[in-house]
Design a protein around this motif. Structure first.
Motif, PDB file in Angstrom:
ATOM      1  N   LYS A  59       0.859  -1.178   0.000  1.00 30.87           N
ATOM      2  CA  LYS A  59       0.000   0.000   0.000  1.00 30.87           C
ATOM      3  C   LYS A  59       0.900   1.234   0.000  1.00 30.87           C
ATOM      4  O   LYS A  59       1.783   1.370   0.831  1.00 30.87           O
ATOM      5  CB  LYS A  59      -0.874  -0.001   1.253  1.00 30.87           C
ATOM      6  N   GLU A  60       0.695   2.112  -0.979  1.00 27.69           N
ATOM      7  CA  GLU A  60       1.511   3.311  -1.080  1.00 27.69           C
ATOM      8  C   GLU A  60       0.775   4.490  -0.446  1.00 27.69           C
ATOM      9  O   GLU A  60      -0.357   4.782  -0.806  1.00 27.69           O
ATOM     10  CB  GLU A  60       1.819   3.618  -2.545  1.00 27.69           C
ATOM     11  N   VAL A  61       1.438   5.129   0.503  1.00 27.86           N
ATOM     12  CA  VAL A  61       0.863   6.270   1.199  1.00 27.86           C
ATOM     13  C   VAL A  61       1.846   7.426   1.078  1.00 27.86           C
ATOM     14  O   VAL A  61       3.029   7.280   1.358  1.00 27.86           O
ATOM     15  CB  VAL A  61       0.616   5.938   2.692  1.00 27.86           C
ATOM     16  N   ASN A  62       1.347   8.581   0.649  1.00 27.11           N
ATOM     17  CA  ASN A  62       2.181   9.766   0.556  1.00 27.11           C
ATOM     18  C   ASN A  62       2.519  10.230   1.971  1.00 27.11           C
ATOM     19  O   ASN A  62       1.635  10.498   2.777  1.00 27.11           O
ATOM     20  CB  ASN A  62       1.449  10.867  -0.207  1.00 27.11           C
ATOM     21  N   LYS A  63       3.793  10.326   2.273  1.00 27.99           N
ATOM     22  CA  LYS A  63       4.220  10.709   3.619  1.00 27.99           C
ATOM     23  C   LYS A  63       4.162  12.210   3.842  1.00 27.99           C
ATOM     24  O   LYS A  63       4.315  12.676   4.962  1.00 27.99           O
ATOM     25  CB  LYS A  63       5.631  10.191   3.873  1.00 27.99           C
ATOM     26  N   ASN A  64       3.947  12.993   2.793  1.00 31.95           N
ATOM     27  CA  ASN A  64       3.883  14.448   2.896  1.00 31.95           C
ATOM     28  C   ASN A  64       2.428  14.907   2.908  1.00 31.95           C
ATOM     29  O   ASN A  64       1.904  15.382   1.908  1.00 31.95           O
ATOM     30  CB  ASN A  64       4.630  15.100   1.728  1.00 31.95           C
ATOM     31  N   PHE A  65       1.759  14.787   4.058  1.00 30.46           N
ATOM     32  CA  PHE A  65       0.379  15.232   4.173  1.00 30.46           C
ATOM     33  C   PHE A  65       0.345  16.744   4.064  1.00 30.46           C
ATOM     34  O   PHE A  65       1.177  17.449   4.629  1.00 30.46           O
ATOM     35  CB  PHE A  65      -0.224  14.817   5.509  1.00 30.46           C
ATOM     36  N   ALA A  66      -0.626  17.286   3.337  1.00 29.74           N
ATOM     37  CA  ALA A  66      -0.735  18.725   3.124  1.00 29.74           C
ATOM     38  C   ALA A  66      -0.865  19.473   4.446  1.00 29.74           C
ATOM     39  O   ALA A  66      -0.285  20.548   4.616  1.00 29.74           O
ATOM     40  CB  ALA A  66      -1.927  19.028   2.221  1.00 29.74           C
ATOM     41  N   ILE A  67      -1.583  18.926   5.402  1.00 28.70           N
ATOM     42  CA  ILE A  67      -1.772  19.608   6.684  1.00 28.70           C
ATOM     43  C   ILE A  67      -0.443  19.756   7.417  1.00 28.70           C
ATOM     44  O   ILE A  67      -0.197  20.745   8.100  1.00 28.70           O
ATOM     45  CB  ILE A  67      -2.830  18.883   7.551  1.00 28.70           C
ATOM     46  N   ASP A  68       0.449  18.793   7.250  1.00 24.27           N
ATOM     47  CA  ASP A  68       1.766  18.877   7.879  1.00 24.27           C
ATOM     48  C   ASP A  68       2.635  19.912   7.177  1.00 24.27           C
ATOM     49  O   ASP A  68       3.368  20.666   7.825  1.00 24.27           O
ATOM     50  CB  ASP A  68       2.474  17.518   7.836  1.00 24.27           C
ATOM     51  N   LEU A  69       2.560  19.966   5.850  1.00 23.61           N
ATOM     52  CA  LEU A  69       3.360  20.923   5.098  1.00 23.61           C
ATOM     53  C   LEU A  69       2.933  22.358   5.398  1.00 23.61           C
ATOM     54  O   LEU A  69       3.772  23.255   5.531  1.00 23.61           O
ATOM     55  CB  LEU A  69       3.257  20.635   3.599  1.00 23.61           C
ATOM     56  N   ILE A  70       1.628  22.605   5.535  1.00 28.31           N
ATOM     57  CA  ILE A  70       1.142  23.943   5.861  1.00 28.31           C
ATOM     58  C   ILE A  70       1.546  24.321   7.283  1.00 28.31           C
ATOM     59  O   ILE A  70       1.892  25.470   7.563  1.00 28.31           O
ATOM     60  CB  ILE A  70      -0.387  24.032   5.680  1.00 28.31           C
ATOM     61  N   ALA A  71       1.527  23.361   8.207  1.00 29.64           N
ATOM     62  CA  ALA A  71       1.914  23.655   9.593  1.00 29.64           C
ATOM     63  C   ALA A  71       3.377  24.079   9.687  1.00 29.64           C
ATOM     64  O   ALA A  71       3.750  24.809  10.606  1.00 29.64           O
ATOM     65  CB  ALA A  71       1.661  22.435  10.471  1.00 29.64           C
ATOM     66  N   GLU A  72       4.214  23.645   8.746  1.00 32.77           N
ATOM     67  CA  GLU A  72       5.627  24.015   8.749  1.00 32.77           C
ATOM     68  C   GLU A  72       5.862  25.433   8.226  1.00 32.77           C
ATOM     69  O   GLU A  72       6.915  26.002   8.475  1.00 32.77           O
ATOM     70  CB  GLU A  72       6.425  23.038   7.886  1.00 32.77           C
ATOM     71  N   GLN A  73       4.896  26.003   7.501  1.00 27.07           N
ATOM     72  CA  GLN A  73       5.050  27.342   6.941  1.00 27.07           C
ATOM     73  C   GLN A  73       4.972  28.391   8.046  1.00 27.07           C
ATOM     74  O   GLN A  73       4.059  28.353   8.863  1.00 27.07           O
ATOM     75  CB  GLN A  73       3.957  27.635   5.910  1.00 27.07           C
ATOM     76  N   PRO A  74       5.910  29.335   8.074  1.00 25.93           N
ATOM     77  CA  PRO A  74       5.835  30.385   9.098  1.00 25.93           C
ATOM     78  C   PRO A  74       4.699  31.359   8.790  1.00 25.93           C
ATOM     79  O   PRO A  74       4.269  31.486   7.644  1.00 25.93           O
ATOM     80  CB  PRO A  74       7.191  31.082   8.991  1.00 25.93           C
ATOM     81  N   VAL A  75       4.226  32.048   9.816  1.00 22.58           N
ATOM     82  CA  VAL A  75       3.189  33.060   9.650  1.00 22.58           C
ATOM     83  C   VAL A  75       3.824  34.266   8.958  1.00 22.58           C
ATOM     84  O   VAL A  75       4.851  34.767   9.394  1.00 22.58           O
ATOM     85  CB  VAL A  75       2.593  33.464  11.014  1.00 22.58           C
ATOM     86  N   SER A  76       3.226  34.725   7.867  1.00 19.68           N
ATOM     87  CA  SER A  76       3.751  35.867   7.113  1.00 19.68           C
ATOM     88  C   SER A  76       3.284  37.163   7.756  1.00 19.68           C
ATOM     89  O   SER A  76       2.086  37.356   7.958  1.00 19.68           O
ATOM     90  CB  SER A  76       3.258  35.822   5.665  1.00 19.68           C
ATOM     91  N   GLU A  77       4.232  38.041   8.086  1.00 17.13           N
ATOM     92  CA  GLU A  77       3.871  39.337   8.642  1.00 17.13           C
ATOM     93  C   GLU A  77       3.775  40.341   7.502  1.00 17.13           C
ATOM     94  O   GLU A  77       4.686  40.437   6.682  1.00 17.13           O
ATOM     95  CB  GLU A  77       4.897  39.776   9.677  1.00 17.13           C
ATOM     96  N   VAL A  78       2.646  41.063   7.453  1.00 13.81           N
ATOM     97  CA  VAL A  78       2.392  42.024   6.381  1.00 13.81           C
ATOM     98  C   VAL A  78       2.100  43.391   6.982  1.00 13.81           C
ATOM     99  O   VAL A  78       1.727  43.510   8.150  1.00 13.81           O
ATOM    100  CB  VAL A  78       1.211  41.561   5.496  1.00 13.81           C
ATOM    101  N   GLU A  79       2.284  44.438   6.171  1.00  8.10           N
ATOM    102  CA  GLU A  79       2.068  45.814   6.624  1.00  8.10           C
ATOM    103  C   GLU A  79       0.600  46.217   6.586  1.00  8.10           C
ATOM    104  O   GLU A  79       0.111  46.888   7.467  1.00  8.10           O
ATOM    105  CB  GLU A  79       2.872  46.786   5.752  1.00  8.10           C
ATOM    106  N   SER A  80      -0.094  45.821   5.532  1.00  8.93           N
ATOM    107  CA  SER A  80      -1.458  46.312   5.332  1.00  8.93           C
ATOM    108  C   SER A  80      -2.465  45.579   6.205  1.00  8.93           C
ATOM    109  O   SER A  80      -2.209  44.503   6.737  1.00  8.93           O
ATOM    110  CB  SER A  80      -1.848  46.181   3.863  1.00  8.93           C
ATOM    111  N   ARG A  81      -3.631  46.194   6.316  1.00  7.49           N
ATOM    112  CA  ARG A  81      -4.705  45.657   7.147  1.00  7.49           C
ATOM    113  C   ARG A  81      -5.512  44.601   6.399  1.00  7.49           C
ATOM    114  O   ARG A  81      -6.058  43.687   6.999  1.00  7.49           O
ATOM    115  CB  ARG A  81      -5.616  46.815   7.554  1.00  7.49           C
ATOM    116  N   VAL A  82      -5.590  44.730   5.098  1.00  4.07           N
ATOM    117  CA  VAL A  82      -6.314  43.772   4.262  1.00  4.07           C
ATOM    118  C   VAL A  82      -5.323  43.235   3.237  1.00  4.07           C
ATOM    119  O   VAL A  82      -4.664  43.984   2.538  1.00  4.07           O
ATOM    120  CB  VAL A  82      -7.509  44.431   3.547  1.00  4.07           C
ATOM    121  N   ILE A  83      -5.224  41.925   3.157  1.00  3.98           N
ATOM    122  CA  ILE A  83      -4.303  41.306   2.199  1.00  3.98           C
ATOM    123  C   ILE A  83      -5.093  40.365   1.303  1.00  3.98           C
ATOM    124  O   ILE A  83      -6.203  39.960   1.622  1.00  3.98           O
ATOM    125  CB  ILE A  83      -3.152  40.553   2.897  1.00  3.98           C
TER     126      ILE A  83
END
Length: 122
Positions: A59-83
């Motif tokens: 059985k082949e299972v992708n070890k890179n679950f999308a939820i895990d990859l998104i959790a690794e992304q840092p929070v982007s700090e932005v200047e504007s109030r609406v992005i």
């Protein structure tokens, strides 16, 4: 005359409501039978007829679950109030959405790709 909803509730057997905490463990999991568990929790019992598709192969299972990859992304700090977020990548992204970052300490999350944004405070 009793309200229809109250009468209907009297006909049903009483079952106390128990709040089940849904805990998602991140990363690849293995079932008790040694079978890899998919991101949706799919695992079959030993006698399940659906296991026939894995006879003679693994059985082949992708070890890179999308939820895990998104959790690794840092929070982007932005200047504007609406992005806006379109997922990046041009045609490989998603429809553009606008995220309001009015709250003081909260982050805004894109509903399509899960990227998080936070407003820089001066």
């Amino acid at each position: 005359m009793a309200a229809p909803g109250a009468t209907f509730r009297l006909l049903l057997p009483f079952r106390p409501v128990v709040a089940a905490a849904a805990v998602r463990s991140y990363g690849l999991r293995v079932s008790g039978t040694g079978e890899l568990v998919t991101h949706t929790g799919q695992v079959y019992e030993e006698k399940d007829y659906r296991r026939v598709r894995f006879v003679g192969r693994q059985k082949e299972v992708n070890k890179n679950f999308a939820i895990d990859l998104i959790a690794e992304q840092p929070v982007s700090e932005v200047e504007s109030r609406v992005i806006s977020c379109d997922g990046g990548g041009g045609a490989l992204g998603h429809p553009k959405v606008y995220i309001n970052l009015d709250k003081d300490t909260k982050t805004g999350t894109c509903g399509y790709c899960g990227l998080q944004f936070k407003q820089k405070h001066h």
